[in-house]
Design an enzyme around this catalytic site. Structure first.
Site, PDB file in Angstrom:
ATOM      1  N   LYS A  10       0.818  -1.206   0.000  1.00  0.00           N
ATOM      2  CA  LYS A  10       0.000   0.000   0.000  1.00  0.00           C
ATOM      3  C   LYS A  10       0.865   1.276   0.000  1.00  0.00           C
ATOM      4  O   LYS A  10       0.435   2.313  -0.485  1.00  0.00           O
ATOM      5  CB  LYS A  10      -0.935   0.021   1.203  1.00  0.00           C
TER       6      LYS A  10
HETATM    7  C1  PLP Z   1      -4.418  -4.752   0.172  1.00  0.00           C
HETATM    8  C2  PLP Z   1      -3.639  -6.014   0.113  1.00  0.00           C
HETATM    9  C3  PLP Z   1      -3.900  -6.990  -0.837  1.00  0.00           C
HETATM   10  C4  PLP Z   1      -5.045  -6.886  -1.825  1.00  0.00           C
HETATM   11  O1  PLP Z   1      -4.877  -5.844  -2.749  1.00  0.00           O
HETATM   12  P1  PLP Z   1      -6.137  -5.270  -3.548  1.00  0.00           P
HETATM   13  O2  PLP Z   1      -5.637  -4.112  -4.309  1.00  0.00           O
HETATM   14  O3  PLP Z   1      -7.145  -4.887  -2.492  1.00  0.00           O
HETATM   15  O4  PLP Z   1      -6.656  -6.364  -4.400  1.00  0.00           O
HETATM   16  C5  PLP Z   1      -3.085  -8.104  -0.869  1.00  0.00           C
HETATM   17  N1  PLP Z   1      -2.076  -8.261   0.022  1.00  0.00           N
HETATM   18  C6  PLP Z   1      -1.808  -7.350   0.961  1.00  0.00           C
HETATM   19  C7  PLP Z   1      -0.700  -7.597   1.913  1.00  0.00           C
HETATM   20  C8  PLP Z   1      -2.567  -6.183   1.043  1.00  0.00           C
HETATM   21  O5  PLP Z   1      -2.285  -5.269   1.972  1.00  0.00           O
END
Ligand code: PLP
Length: 499
Positions: free
Chosen positions: A111
């Protein structure tokens, strides 16, 4: 470049407007009215760019109301060596698979790739459309977005950030990361419900005229740091280009050669960015969508039926515990040729009945692009243990879901195409489960920091500094609220209650 709604209700807004507003007035999501396309030669020429300049090159056509200097300042400030020691998106190779490690930022999850730059884009956007106003950034989180948003927005002038996480739906370390957050413009609430409750609550606040009015009276607008915000998705396109270019440089792929990507998926943001990269000309082969036991996307991508009326599982990959994947709406819009009416009907049906079905033509288009698979907790742990024993490479549970789904895909298809698994979190964010997995269930001491130390002793892999630093930090937030009280919590945080 102009933006419109996936549900047809707004058209022709600027990038600044789309980013500042976060979500459209008709409940739809902002999408660009067209996509730039890079020729093979243009892509090859990107090989010499560093990550920041690559990000600027990819983002510029989408941000035509931003100057080159503004974009350069955003990418330059976001992707620094200090924030991403060793670089933002390195590739590792283990067991015949490339892993795109997107977790070398300040909160140890992917993120950060978007949330280190979004606050810069958002603050600029707000100034462009209404100088002097501020933005209250509402964020529902399945664990990682919340911390990354708090860290990205902390003490950014003209912003406040309010995060809602599901009380029992995040890992102990994720909760600790959020509750110890520093900064004078940050607020954190545990919602007594699951992620979907929190996300629905945030969408409801956006639709609440009263809260909007109160905010406006005080000189604030509401915005979002969730991947419903275009400013979240756009920066994620960059790392697919970066990965492909690195493989080109390393001679792992020939000019123009296809690379498959397998993406651990929750809200469909990450994998949608891969789809957009492909649409922009990057030679991507298959897009493989990996889910945990909450396999609503696997079912959709194989049958065309989206059905959220199912049991919700709290898994060891909590950031993927999602039954309503918001960004799928953007894919449907794109594949239906921009038919907002059709998308609105599907989304209305989803809201009304929890279910919708797309026609055979749409399903065919989807299946020309995507494969899908899912993997439960015990298989996820097997994947972590086997990968550690075989390759001495340590996977977090989300990445392990994708690694296992890819393994099965390769067995099924015999595919030899180079493949990148998108690695979304540091294994230390989920140390108790990872330790339990690598020791075959033998070790899981009490206390998350004890697990972290033991995992590091056992594997010899250093603990990332931001995780290690958490142990000594005081807890600043311990409020919780019901989903129905989220609006009130926002009013209280912002000081708009008048009380
Ligand atoms: C948010 C997240 C995901 C999923 O990503 P999306 O964009 O919501 O599909 C997968 N793995 C981790 C560690 C995340 O923080």
């Amino acid at each position: 470049m102009k933006y419109c709604s996936t549900r047809g209700g707004s058209a022709g807004v600027s990038a600044a407007q789309a980013v500042a507003q976060g979500i459209c007035g008709d409940g739809g999501l902002f999408v660009p009215e067209s996509f730039p396309h890079f020729s093979a030669r243009e892509i090859d020429a990107m090989e010499s760019l560093n990550y920041r300049d690559l990000a600027a090159r990819i983002m510029e056509p989408f941000l035509s109301d931003f100057s080159e200097r503004e974009i350069g300042a955003c990418t330059g400030g976001a992707y620094t060596e200090k924030k991403f020691p060793g670089g933002p998106a390195p590739l590792a190779f283990a067991g015949g698979v490339h892993f795109l490690e997107l977790w070398h930022g300040p909160t140890c999850a992917f993120k950060d790739m978007a949330l280190q730059i979004l606050p810069r884009l958002l603050a600029l956007s707000v100034q462009k459309i209404q100088a002097g106003k501020g933005a209250v950034v509402l964020t529902a989180t399945s664990g990682d977005t919340g911390k990354a948003a708090l860290e990205g927005f902390r003490d950014v002038k003209g912003t406040r950030v309010v995060v809602f996480y599901p009380k029992n739906g995040v890992s102990a370390l994720q909760e600790r990361q959020m509750r110890t957050q520093e900064g004078n413009n940050v607020f954190v609430y545990a919602v007594l419900g699951n992620f979907d409750d929190a996300q629905t609550g945030v969408k409801r606040i956006f639709a609440d005229g009263e809260i909007r009015k109160k905010a406006a009276e005080h000189g604030w607008m509401l915005s979002s740091a969730n991947s419903i915000n275009w400013g979240r998705l756009l920066p994620q396109i960059t790392y697919y280009f970066s990965a492909w270019l690195r493989l080109l440089s390393a001679g792992e792929v020939k000019p123009g050669g296809a690379v498959d990507f397998c993406v651990p998926t929750g809200n469909f943001g990450d994998i949608l960015a891969a789809y957009y990269a492909k649409k922009m000309g990057l030679p991507i082969g298959r897009l493989i969508c990996a889910s945990n036991s909450n396999d609503v996307l696997t079912e959709f991508l194989t049958t065309g039926i989206y059905n959220r009326n199912r049991r919700f599982y709290a898994t060891i990959s909590p950031s993927m515990d999602i039954l309503v994947s918001s960004n799928l709406e953007r894919l449907l819009y794109d594949l239906s040729g921009g038919d907002g009416d059709r998308v609105r009907k599907w989304m209305d049906e989803l809201a009304r009945t929890g279910r919708y079905r797309v026609g055979g033509g749409m399903l065919q288009k989807i299946q020309r692009l995507f494969d899908a698979g899912s993997c439960g907790d015990s298989e996820t742990k097997d994947e972590i243990r086997e990968t550690w024993e075989r390759d001495h490479y340590l996977l977090d549970p989300h990445t392990a879901v994708a690694a296992r789904v890819l393994r099965r895909y390769r067995e099924k298809t015999g595919s030899q195409t180079p493949c990148v698994v998108v690695s979304t979190a540091s294994p230390y964010k989920f140390a108790p489960d990872v330790l339990e997995a690598v020791t075959g269930g033998k070790r899981r001491p009490d206390g998350v920091f004890q697990c972290i130390r033991e995992l590091s002793d056992l594997t010899g892999i250093p603990v990332p500094e931001p995780v290690a630093a958490l142990e000594g930090k005081p807890v600043r937030f311990s409020h919780s609220c019901l989903p129905a009280e989220m609006g009130k919590a926002v009013l209280r945080s912002a000081g708009w209650t008048g009380a």
